[in-house]
Motif scaffolding. Structure first.
Motif, PDB file in Angstrom:
ATOM      1  N   HIS A  77       0.858  -1.185   0.000  1.00 29.98           N
ATOM      2  CA  HIS A  77       0.000   0.000   0.000  1.00 29.98           C
ATOM      3  C   HIS A  77       0.893   1.233   0.000  1.00 29.98           C
ATOM      4  N   LYS A  78       0.322   2.343  -0.511  1.00 30.63           N
ATOM      5  CA  LYS A  78       1.086   3.594  -0.553  1.00 30.63           C
ATOM      6  C   LYS A  78       0.117   4.776  -0.506  1.00 30.63           C
ATOM      7  N   ASP A  79       0.482   5.801   0.231  1.00 31.44           N
ATOM      8  CA  ASP A  79      -0.227   7.081   0.262  1.00 31.44           C
ATOM      9  C   ASP A  79      -1.727   6.933   0.493  1.00 31.44           C
ATOM     10  N   MET A  80      -2.069   6.253   1.571  1.00 27.21           N
ATOM     11  CA  MET A  80      -3.478   6.099   1.955  1.00 27.21           C
ATOM     12  C   MET A  80      -3.563   5.908   3.467  1.00 27.21           C
ATOM     13  N   GLU A  81      -4.615   6.457   4.076  1.00 29.23           N
ATOM     14  CA  GLU A  81      -4.925   6.193   5.479  1.00 29.23           C
ATOM     15  C   GLU A  81      -5.929   5.042   5.500  1.00 29.23           C
ATOM     16  N   ILE A  82      -5.572   3.913   6.082  1.00 25.76           N
ATOM     17  CA  ILE A  82      -6.388   2.703   6.033  1.00 25.76           C
ATOM     18  C   ILE A  82      -6.957   2.427   7.423  1.00 25.76           C
ATOM     19  N   PHE A 110      -5.495   0.663  12.212  1.00 25.64           N
ATOM     20  CA  PHE A 110      -5.286   1.776  11.284  1.00 25.64           C
ATOM     21  C   PHE A 110      -3.825   1.839  10.848  1.00 25.64           C
ATOM     22  N   MET A 111      -3.636   2.369   9.652  1.00 27.14           N
ATOM     23  CA  MET A 111      -2.297   2.372   9.083  1.00 27.14           C
ATOM     24  C   MET A 111      -2.135   3.571   8.153  1.00 27.14           C
ATOM     25  N   THR A 112      -1.064   4.309   8.345  1.00 24.11           N
ATOM     26  CA  THR A 112      -0.637   5.296   7.369  1.00 24.11           C
ATOM     27  C   THR A 112       0.321   4.596   6.426  1.00 24.11           C
ATOM     28  N   ALA A 113      -0.126   4.378   5.186  1.00 22.58           N
ATOM     29  CA  ALA A 113       0.738   3.662   4.228  1.00 22.58           C
ATOM     30  C   ALA A 113       1.892   4.551   3.771  1.00 22.58           C
ATOM     31  N   GLY A 114       1.629   5.852   3.606  1.00 24.30           N
ATOM     32  CA  GLY A 114       2.675   6.816   3.320  1.00 24.30           C
ATOM     33  C   GLY A 114       3.593   6.415   2.175  1.00 24.30           C
ATOM     34  N   ARG A 115       4.902   6.435   2.455  1.00 27.43           N
ATOM     35  CA  ARG A 115       5.904   6.145   1.411  1.00 27.43           C
ATOM     36  C   ARG A 115       5.873   4.700   0.943  1.00 27.43           C
ATOM     37  N   GLY A 116       5.170   3.841   1.687  1.00 27.88           N
ATOM     38  CA  GLY A 116       5.029   2.458   1.255  1.00 27.88           C
ATOM     39  C   GLY A 116       5.172   1.475   2.401  1.00 27.88           C
ATOM     40  N   HIS A 143       3.472  10.798   0.784  1.00 33.78           N
ATOM     41  CA  HIS A 143       4.837  10.357   1.148  1.00 33.78           C
ATOM     42  C   HIS A 143       5.148  10.532   2.637  1.00 33.78           C
ATOM     43  N   LEU A 144       4.143  10.296   3.465  1.00 40.62           N
ATOM     44  CA  LEU A 144       4.351  10.357   4.915  1.00 40.62           C
ATOM     45  C   LEU A 144       5.111   9.123   5.397  1.00 40.62           C
ATOM     46  N   PRO A 145       5.740   9.178   6.563  1.00 43.17           N
ATOM     47  CA  PRO A 145       6.364   7.977   7.135  1.00 43.17           C
ATOM     48  C   PRO A 145       5.290   6.933   7.445  1.00 43.17           C
ATOM     49  N   PRO A 146       5.487   5.686   7.080  1.00 38.31           N
ATOM     50  CA  PRO A 146       4.487   4.649   7.398  1.00 38.31           C
ATOM     51  C   PRO A 146       4.309   4.492   8.901  1.00 38.31           C
ATOM     52  N   ASN A 147       3.081   4.169   9.299  1.00 37.99           N
ATOM     53  CA  ASN A 147       2.765   4.044  10.713  1.00 37.99           C
ATOM     54  C   ASN A 147       1.621   3.056  10.881  1.00 37.99           C
ATOM     55  N   MET A 173      -4.378  16.645  13.209  1.00 40.00           N
ATOM     56  CA  MET A 173      -4.112  18.077  13.338  1.00 40.00           C
ATOM     57  C   MET A 173      -5.260  18.821  14.007  1.00 40.00           C
ATOM     58  N   GLY A 174      -6.299  18.102  14.403  1.00 44.07           N
ATOM     59  CA  GLY A 174      -7.447  18.727  15.042  1.00 44.07           C
ATOM     60  C   GLY A 174      -7.275  18.870  16.540  1.00 44.07           C
ATOM     61  N   LYS A 175      -8.326  19.349  17.205  1.00 42.18           N
ATOM     62  CA  LYS A 175      -8.290  19.594  18.644  1.00 42.18           C
ATOM     63  C   LYS A 175      -8.914  18.468  19.449  1.00 42.18           C
ATOM     64  N   THR A 176      -9.493  17.464  18.761  1.00 45.97           N
ATOM     65  CA  THR A 176     -10.180  16.372  19.454  1.00 45.97           C
ATOM     66  C   THR A 176      -9.230  15.197  19.649  1.00 45.97           C
ATOM     67  N   SER A 177      -9.267  14.606  20.823  1.00 44.98           N
ATOM     68  CA  SER A 177      -8.456  13.421  21.114  1.00 44.98           C
ATOM     69  C   SER A 177      -9.330  12.178  21.002  1.00 44.98           C
ATOM     70  N   THR A 178      -8.967  11.270  20.110  1.00 44.61           N
ATOM     71  CA  THR A 178      -9.701  10.020  19.914  1.00 44.61           C
ATOM     72  C   THR A 178      -8.720   8.860  19.899  1.00 44.61           C
ATOM     73  N   PRO A 179      -9.208   7.621  20.051  1.00 48.83           N
ATOM     74  CA  PRO A 179      -8.293   6.472  20.056  1.00 48.83           C
ATOM     75  C   PRO A 179      -7.481   6.328  18.778  1.00 48.83           C
ATOM     76  N   VAL A 180      -8.057   6.749  17.638  1.00 43.59           N
ATOM     77  CA  VAL A 180      -7.376   6.670  16.347  1.00 43.59           C
ATOM     78  C   VAL A 180      -7.310   8.071  15.756  1.00 43.59           C
ATOM     79  N   GLN A 181      -6.132   8.461  15.252  1.00 44.42           N
ATOM     80  CA  GLN A 181      -5.988   9.747  14.587  1.00 44.42           C
ATOM     81  C   GLN A 181      -5.308   9.542  13.238  1.00 44.42           C
ATOM     82  N   ILE A 182      -5.829  10.239  12.219  1.00 38.94           N
ATOM     83  CA  ILE A 182      -5.348  10.063  10.857  1.00 38.94           C
ATOM     84  C   ILE A 182      -4.965  11.409  10.249  1.00 38.94           C
ATOM     85  N   ASN A 183      -4.318  11.348   9.110  1.00 44.50           N
ATOM     86  CA  ASN A 183      -3.806  12.543   8.447  1.00 44.50           C
ATOM     87  C   ASN A 183      -4.814  13.083   7.434  1.00 44.50           C
TER      88      ASN A 183
END
Length: 270
Positions: A77-82, A110-116, A143-147, A173-183
């Motif tokens: 996967h690449k460049d997707m929030e899953i 959840f996964m930031t695929a980012g750069r791959g 092209h974010l760092p994978p996470n 980048m928001g003001k709300t704190s949740t168990p999962v946060q995405i880009n």
């Protein structure tokens, strides 16, 4: 606008596409479908290109039913929030970041695929099927760092969504704190309604929109712009401003809502 499940594309790919052995045939222990995978696509995906491409930043929503001892072998996967919500059974994830985890009902992977990144998703049970909802959200930055991360569907998580909305995903980048946060500017809410229960009102503000999935059970919608019944696998497009009102039937209901910035996307075939 209600999206009846009959409008969804149903994919049942050959077992060898993802490294699985042949289907065992009818009557195999624990199997609830003849093919190893039955997937309902809400948007264009894989071999399907006859529907909408997306709904705002929500690019993919696949409702997957995986049979015992089967799964998706290692793939990139690449460049997707899953975001993956486990409905029933246990999902085992393993990736090129060194992560290996098994998650049950109510859990979110959840996964930031980012750069791959490469990963596999499997049902390791020998006698129970696995159902999960996998969604892809387009990130605001490429092209974010994978996470990788997860929210465990334990008793606390179940109590948090029981007859009320649990805010489980939000913008990092928001003001709300949740168990999962995405880009991305995208929120996910989940509720599990008891039989005959009514969900608290959920506001979709002006300039915002939502995509609702009736994961389990039966719902009656009581909102301007969306009325009528939704059953298991049905979805709905929500356009703000609106106040979403839902009541469950005698089976109760499990509901997911993705909330995001408004776009011009809408199905033209319903």
């Amino acid at each position: 606008r209600v999206v009846p499940h009959e409008r969804l594309f149903v994919s049942e790919p050959p077992p060898q596409w993802f490294g699985n052995g042949p289907n065992p045939g009818k009557g195999a222990e624990g199997w609830t479908n003849d093919n190893w995978l039955k997937s309902r696509f809400h948007f264009n995906f894989a071999e399907y290109s006859g529907g909408p491409a997306q709904f705002g930043c929500l690019r993919v929503m696949n409702d997957d039913l995986v049979q015992p001892d089967r799964g998706f072998g290692k793939h990139p996967h690449k460049d997707m929030e899953i975001i993956t919500f486990v409905v029933q059974g246990e999902l085992t994830h393993q990736d090129s970041l060194g992560t290996k985890e098994t998650l049950g009902r109510g859990s979110i992977q959840f996964m930031t695929a980012g750069r791959g990144v490469q990963h596999s998703e499997c049902n390791l049970s020998k006698n129970h099927d696995l159902r999960f909802i996998q969604c892809w959200v387009t990130p605001r930055t490429l092209h974010l760092p994978p996470n990788y991360g997860s929210m465990v569907g334990d008793e606390l998580a179940a109590a948090t969504r029981r007859d009320k909305w649990a805010h489980v995903v939000s913008d990092v980048m928001g003001k709300t704190s949740t168990p999962v946060q995405i880009n991305q500017d995208c929120n996910v809410f989940v509720t599990e309604l008891s039989p005959g229960a009514q969900a608290p009102p959920l506001e979709i503000a002006s300039g915002r929109q939502g995509y609702l999935l009736c994961v389990e059970g039966w719902l009656k919608a009581m909102s301007a712009g969306i009325t009528g019944e939704l059953r298991r696998h049905d979805a709905a497009e929500l356009k703000g401003p609106m106040t979403l009102g839902l009541a469950s039937g005698k089976e109760g209901a499990l509901v997911l809502v993705f909330e995001m910035a408004e776009s011009r996307d809408a199905r033209r075939d319903i």
